[in-house]
Design an enzyme around this catalytic site. Sequence first.
Site, PDB file in Angstrom:
ATOM      1  N   HIS A 147       0.960  -1.168  -0.034  1.00 28.76           N
ATOM      2  CA  HIS A 147       0.064   0.055  -0.093  1.00 28.76           C
ATOM      3  C   HIS A 147       0.859   1.303  -0.002  1.00 28.76           C
ATOM      4  CE1 HIS A 147      -3.993   1.816   1.369  1.00 28.76           C
ATOM      5  NE2 HIS A 147      -4.002   1.513   0.016  1.00 28.76           N
ATOM      6  N   LYS A 149       2.868   4.524  -1.268  1.00 30.40           N
ATOM      7  CA  LYS A 149       2.734   5.502  -2.404  1.00 30.40           C
ATOM      8  C   LYS A 149       3.899   6.559  -1.990  1.00 30.40           C
ATOM      9  CE  LYS A 149      -1.901   4.246  -1.502  1.00 30.40           C
ATOM     10  NZ  LYS A 149      -2.508   4.375  -0.209  1.00 30.40           N
ATOM     11  N   ASP A 154      16.671  11.703  -6.046  1.00 25.27           N
ATOM     12  CA  ASP A 154      18.139  12.174  -5.881  1.00 25.27           C
ATOM     13  C   ASP A 154      18.717  11.866  -4.567  1.00 25.27           C
ATOM     14  OD1 ASP A 154      18.311  13.028  -8.578  1.00 25.27           O
ATOM     15  OD2 ASP A 154      17.554  15.016  -7.958  1.00 25.27           O
TER      16      ASP A 154
END
Length: 217
Positions: A147, A149, A154
């Site tokens: 789940h 996200k 960099d």
Amino acid sequence: MKRQFGTYIKSETKSPFCRFLLLALVFLILTHPIGPFSLFSPFSFTPFSAPTPISASATFELGFSPRGQSLNIILNGIRSAEDSIIVAAYSFTSRPISTALVEAHRRGVNVRVIADARANRNRHTAVKFLASHGVPVRINDRYAIFHHKFMIFDGRHVQTGSFNYSAAAVDRNTENVLLLRNVPEIAVLYIREWLRLWDESIDVIPIRNQMGVRLSY
């Protein structure tokens, strides 16, 4: 035997050291209750750290959906990346985000993606699209739901929030996106977890016919 055993326990607990061990054991039981997340469970964990200050140069961008700036914040983060982008995604069908990641890959940015296996089984997902364009992609099926996200740009900029990388997150859902810039102290913790997940995930085999992969807008 019971009497002897009871006598043994009683006599041994008279020593200060034994009393200390007994009290320590009681403390551990009270503060780490028995269960799936108990001290003695294989699922037990230790927090990364106590509250830690972040760099004085840190800045942030915050956006909301629907009809907000969530998508633009993510796209700006991708387009500004110079060296690397790592992605952890649940549902991933966004054409603008996947296209921006392919463009970053083509300009020499090291882009790698992990996504939930079950949510991306369909042929028409960004997972297949990215893999077909040479981006290393792996899927993870080791949990009820993968789940996450988040993206790390960099090695020092962190994008997180509830926003799934999908059209629904832009136009239909209430979502949030937070982009933290110049926070290597936070980024390194995300990277550590991402690398662990990458090692246990499975490579996605590219689709030869790239035109067969359709994405949502």
